[in-house]
Design a protein around this motif. Structure first.
Motif, PDB file in Angstrom:
ATOM      1  N   PHE A 220       3.761   7.703   7.946  1.00 12.54           N
ATOM      2  CA  PHE A 220       3.180   7.827   9.206  1.00 12.54           C
ATOM      3  C   PHE A 220       1.507   8.224   9.460  1.00 12.54           C
ATOM      4  N   ALA A 221       1.137   8.794   8.533  1.00 12.51           N
ATOM      5  CA  ALA A 221      -0.250   9.201   8.575  1.00 12.51           C
ATOM      6  C   ALA A 221      -0.992   8.006   8.067  1.00 12.51           C
ATOM      7  N   MET A 222      -0.451   7.178   7.099  1.00  9.52           N
ATOM      8  CA  MET A 222      -1.296   6.151   6.481  1.00  9.52           C
ATOM      9  C   MET A 222      -1.327   4.955   7.370  1.00  9.52           C
ATOM     10  N   THR A 223      -0.190   4.508   7.893  1.00  7.66           N
ATOM     11  CA  THR A 223      -0.174   3.187   8.579  1.00  7.66           C
ATOM     12  C   THR A 223       0.456   3.262   9.933  1.00  7.66           C
ATOM     13  N   ALA A 224       1.128   4.554  10.130  1.00  4.90           N
ATOM     14  CA  ALA A 224       1.642   4.762  11.571  1.00  4.90           C
ATOM     15  C   ALA A 224       2.820   3.705  11.770  1.00  4.90           C
ATOM     16  N   GLY A 225       3.306   3.138  10.584  1.00  7.50           N
ATOM     17  CA  GLY A 225       4.195   1.766  10.876  1.00  7.50           C
ATOM     18  C   GLY A 225       3.655   0.570  10.735  1.00  7.50           C
ATOM     19  N   GLY A 226       2.165   0.483  11.063  1.00  9.25           N
ATOM     20  CA  GLY A 226       1.659  -0.924  11.495  1.00  9.25           C
ATOM     21  C   GLY A 226       1.117  -1.754  10.465  1.00  9.25           C
ATOM     22  N   PRO A 227       0.520  -2.618  10.576  1.00  4.28           N
ATOM     23  CA  PRO A 227       0.175  -3.186  11.712  1.00  4.28           C
ATOM     24  C   PRO A 227       1.303  -3.961  12.475  1.00  4.28           C
ATOM     25  N   LEU A 228       1.640  -3.658  13.713  1.00  6.16           N
ATOM     26  CA  LEU A 228       2.769  -4.469  14.511  1.00  6.16           C
ATOM     27  C   LEU A 228       4.024  -4.350  13.572  1.00  6.16           C
ATOM     28  N   GLY A 229       4.305  -3.029  13.371  1.00 10.06           N
ATOM     29  CA  GLY A 229       5.544  -2.549  12.733  1.00 10.06           C
ATOM     30  C   GLY A 229       5.949  -3.000  11.232  1.00 10.06           C
ATOM     31  N   ARG A 230       4.937  -3.513  10.587  1.00 12.14           N
ATOM     32  CA  ARG A 230       5.055  -4.146   9.307  1.00 12.14           C
ATOM     33  C   ARG A 230       5.391  -3.266   8.284  1.00 12.14           C
TER      34      ARG A 230
ATOM     35  N   ALA B 113       0.783  -1.226   0.030  1.00 13.16           N
ATOM     36  CA  ALA B 113      -0.075  -0.083   0.031  1.00 13.16           C
ATOM     37  C   ALA B 113       1.003   1.395  -0.034  1.00 13.16           C
ATOM     38  N   ILE B 114       1.835   1.541   0.912  1.00 13.44           N
ATOM     39  CA  ILE B 114       2.596   2.629   1.056  1.00 13.44           C
ATOM     40  C   ILE B 114       3.378   2.680  -0.198  1.00 13.44           C
ATOM     41  N   ILE B 115       3.826   1.598  -0.880  1.00 11.72           N
ATOM     42  CA  ILE B 115       4.871   1.597  -1.957  1.00 11.72           C
ATOM     43  C   ILE B 115       4.275   2.345  -3.123  1.00 11.72           C
ATOM     44  N   LEU B 116       2.799   1.607  -3.477  1.00  9.15           N
ATOM     45  CA  LEU B 116       1.904   2.301  -4.373  1.00  9.15           C
ATOM     46  C   LEU B 116       1.722   3.862  -4.491  1.00  9.15           C
ATOM     47  N   VAL B 117       1.471   4.146  -3.109  1.00 12.85           N
ATOM     48  CA  VAL B 117       1.173   5.575  -2.910  1.00 12.85           C
ATOM     49  C   VAL B 117       2.420   6.361  -3.067  1.00 12.85           C
ATOM     50  N   ASN B 118       3.595   5.830  -2.929  1.00 11.77           N
ATOM     51  CA  ASN B 118       4.691   6.704  -3.008  1.00 11.77           C
ATOM     52  C   ASN B 118       5.376   6.524  -4.561  1.00 11.77           C
TER      53      ASN B 118
ATOM     54  N   ARG C 290       9.075   7.192  16.571  1.00 12.87           N
ATOM     55  CA  ARG C 290       8.329   6.413  17.543  1.00 12.87           C
ATOM     56  C   ARG C 290       9.366   6.467  18.754  1.00 12.87           C
ATOM     57  N   ASN C 291      10.762   6.038  18.698  1.00 14.26           N
ATOM     58  CA  ASN C 291      11.346   6.094  19.773  1.00 14.26           C
ATOM     59  C   ASN C 291      11.685   7.504  20.390  1.00 14.26           C
ATOM     60  N   ALA C 292      11.856   8.338  19.529  1.00 18.01           N
ATOM     61  CA  ALA C 292      12.319   9.543  20.217  1.00 18.01           C
ATOM     62  C   ALA C 292      11.005  10.358  20.730  1.00 18.01           C
ATOM     63  N   PHE C 293       9.961  10.379  19.861  1.00 15.33           N
ATOM     64  CA  PHE C 293       8.960  11.190  20.423  1.00 15.33           C
ATOM     65  C   PHE C 293       7.620  10.396  21.036  1.00 15.33           C
ATOM     66  N   GLN C 294       7.470   9.149  20.761  1.00 22.38           N
ATOM     67  CA  GLN C 294       6.733   8.571  21.553  1.00 22.38           C
ATOM     68  C   GLN C 294       7.023   7.782  22.585  1.00 22.38           C
ATOM     69  N   TYR C 295       8.383   7.183  22.752  1.00 25.45           N
ATOM     70  CA  TYR C 295       8.918   6.615  23.729  1.00 25.45           C
ATOM     71  C   TYR C 295       9.673   7.514  24.450  1.00 25.45           C
ATOM     72  N   ARG C 296      10.074   8.677  23.933  1.00 17.09           N
ATOM     73  CA  ARG C 296      10.785   9.531  24.473  1.00 17.09           C
ATOM     74  C   ARG C 296      12.188   9.249  24.736  1.00 17.09           C
TER      75      ARG C 296
END
Lengths: 311, 276
Positions: A252-262, A178-183, A272-278
């Motif tokens: 980020f806006a489309m899948t937010a990296g998910g599901p389960l990081g896929r 999906a993200i490849i098609l959009v890109n 995710r690590n810097a701004f969500q896990y801080r």
């Protein structure tokens, strides 16, 4: 005129002699200061900063935000032991290879070649269509494609149903596709424009002569077009590779990296690590790896430019 | 016979290829346009049973619209002005004054252009915190400008190079200083360069999502991109009429400006002294 006729006035600065004219010329360099200051503060300092912070345990908020400590290579040790880092790096390579090379590059080149001799209406219409996808803001592209991929009533599934297939869970079962098609959708215009202008520089006589000799379309492409645009091919390849590496908002806006990081490409992993896990220090270590990869590409890019300018 | 078959494939293959391209590139956007004038908009692609402009009417009644629109416009115009002024000022001496290490300097500048922004976004946030730039438009504008400057300086330098210095010399004889000469003689002559760098800067700031996500965290400072993102992620409560009409309004300036600037696009994209 007057300045040239006047006797040379000489001023000593730091023990070196300058003519007044040269000195006033050099003072013009002060015009560059504001721009250089901005680039320094928001591009070069952050680069160094990212490297320094990657050796600390700094966090986004809390006590470790100000009173952080240097922890040596701890972040890198942890990073290299983190499966989701390797996952994101691997997905980034897949994303770049599939959307930049297989998608944008091949489709963009094909479009440029086909449109070169197309009717002016086709050129405007088809070229304009490809360009349109490029110019809509990133978040609009996400929104439009979210409708295409919607499970219940999205266009993609409507088409599948119309052709007698089952509905497909695009964003859950094949998020990378999906993200490849959009890109590809968004980025093809860049390659197309780059090659269109390169192809225009090839004289028609070359193709006409080849046609007289009975060359096929493929032979013309292989033995005339490719050698003539060899340099543009390399340039485009490097620019879109770097461009695709830094894609963020779309995924980020489309899948937010998910599901389960896929579909978690490296930019989303950093966020995710810097701004969500801080964990700013840890996130920066991933940034540094990304910087290194891009630096290698950038050096190749600059070398190419220099070779071309030297001609 | 063989010739006819080839011709058949040439004509129909071409038409088929065009159709596929149009379908892939324009198809998804037609959904947006159709849904925005549909009285019952949804995810499915459909010709509206009842056409309506009510979605746009509702949009106009939404107080957030003008807040977001204003914020986006402020960011875009601010970035455009700052980029054009600073890039012109920097390009002028880079073109006119010889100094040692200039080539190296230009290439280092180009290196800044290719730095992926996601890899420096953490320190940019930290620097913004130190400088007190979080939730402030000045901060976002300065970051956007810094991102645009390297390529803009390259483009502008190319344009200054193409303006003969003799034109300025006559102005100096008339008593202009270098700065006056720059903005009375050089600046107007390099208008295409000003237009293309200004446009790129405007559109970069207008469309960007990452910088607002990081730096503009208060709803009062949201540009349209953030407003759309938040409204769309408000799951279970997606107001299609509002979102699609907002997305159309948001895309229009970008599309119109690109149509206007299409002729300059390649020049801007490949600046970096690339000869084609």
């Amino acid at each position: 005129m007057q300045a040239a006729a006047a006797p040379k006035q000489v001023v000593r600065v730091f023990g070196r002699e300058f003519s007044r004219r040269r000195l006033s010329e050099l003072s013009l360099l002060l015009f560059m200061l504001p721009a250089m200051l901005l680039v320094l503060v928001f591009v070069f300092v952050p680069t160094i900063w990212a490297i320094v912070i990657s050796f600390t345990n700094q966090s986004l908020i809390g006590p470790n935000a100000r009173n952080f400590q240097f922890v040596g290579f701890d972040n890198y040790v942890r990073l290299f032991a983190d499966n989701s880092f390797w996952n994101s790096l691997g997905l980034s390579f897949v994303f770049v290879f599939a959307s930049a090379f297989l998608g944008q590059f091949i489709l963009g080149l094909l479009l440029a070649v086909v449109l070169r001799r197309a009717h002016i209406t086709a050129k405007g219409l088809i070229g304009g269509a490809v360009l349109l996808a490029w110019v809509v803001p990133e978040i609009v592209a996400v929104y439009v494609w979210a409708s295409v991929f919607n499970f219940q009533s999205g266009t993609a599934n409507q088409l599948l149903l119309a052709f007698g297939f089952e509905r497909h869970r695009w964003l859950i079962d094949t998020p990378m596709l999906a993200i490849i098609l959009v890109n590809v959708w968004r980025g093809t215009a860049f390659t197309m424009l780059l090659f269109s202008s390169a192809l225009e520089a090839i004289p028609d006589e070359l193709f006409d002569a080849a046609a007289v000799d009975g060359a096929s379309a493929w032979q013309k492409f292989r033995f005339i077009t490719v050698p003539m645009i060899r340099y543009t091919i390399l340039l485009d390849f490097i620019l879109i590779t770097m461009g695709t590496f830094s894609v963020f908002g779309l995924v980020f806006a489309m899948t937010a990296g998910g599901p389960l990081g896929r579909s978690e490409i490296i930019g989303v992993y950093i966020y995710r690590n810097a701004f969500q896990y801080r964990e700013v220090g840890f996130g920066s270590a991933a940034s540094v790896i990304m910087l290194l990869i891009n630096l290698v590409l950038a050096v190749v890019y600059l070398r190419l430019l220099r070779i071309e300018q030297g001609k | 016979m063989r010739i006819n078959a080839l011709r058949f494939f040439d004509v129909f293959g071409r038409a088929g290829f065009y159709a596929l391209v149009l379908f892939f590139f324009v198809g998804p956007l037609t959904w947006l346009l159709l849904a925005s004038v549909n009285a019952m908009p949804g995810f499915s692609w459909a010709i509206p049973e009842t056409f309506t402009l009510e979605n746009y009417g509702e949009l106009l009644a939404e107080p957030d619209l003008f807040l977001w629109l204003g914020n986006s416009a402020l960011l875009a115009v601010g970035t455009m002005i700052a980029t054009v002024v600073l890039a012109t000022l920097a390009a002028y001496p880079l073109s006119r004054v010889p100094f040692p290490g200039k080539t190296a300097f230009m290439y280092i500048l180009l290196l800044a252009r290719v730095m992926p922004i996601t890899s420096v976004i953490i320190p940019i946030f930290s620097i913004a915190v130190v400088l007190g730039f979080v939730n402030r438009f000045e901060g976002a504008i300065l970051v956007f400008t810094a991102m645009q400057l390297p390529i803009s300086v390259w483009i502008m330098k190319g344009f200054v190079d193409s303006i003969p210095v003799e034109l300025e010399e006559s102005a100096w004889l008339d008593g202009c200083n270098r700065l006056q000469g720059l903005y009375r003689i050089v600046f107007p002559l390099m208008f295409p360069g000003v237009a293309v760098t200004g446009l790129f800067a405007f559109l970069a700031a207008w469309s960007d999502f990452l910088i607002p996500l990081i730096l503009l965290r208060s709803p009062n400072t949201f540009p349209i991109a953030m407003g759309l993102f938040r409204a769309f992620n408000d799951l279970g409560n997606v107001n299609f009429g509002f979102l699609t009409s907002l997305a159309v309004v948001y895309s229009l300036p970008s599309i119109l400006l690109y149509v206007f600037a299409r002729q300059y696009l390649v020049k801007g994209m490949t600046a970096g002294g690339v000869k084609m």
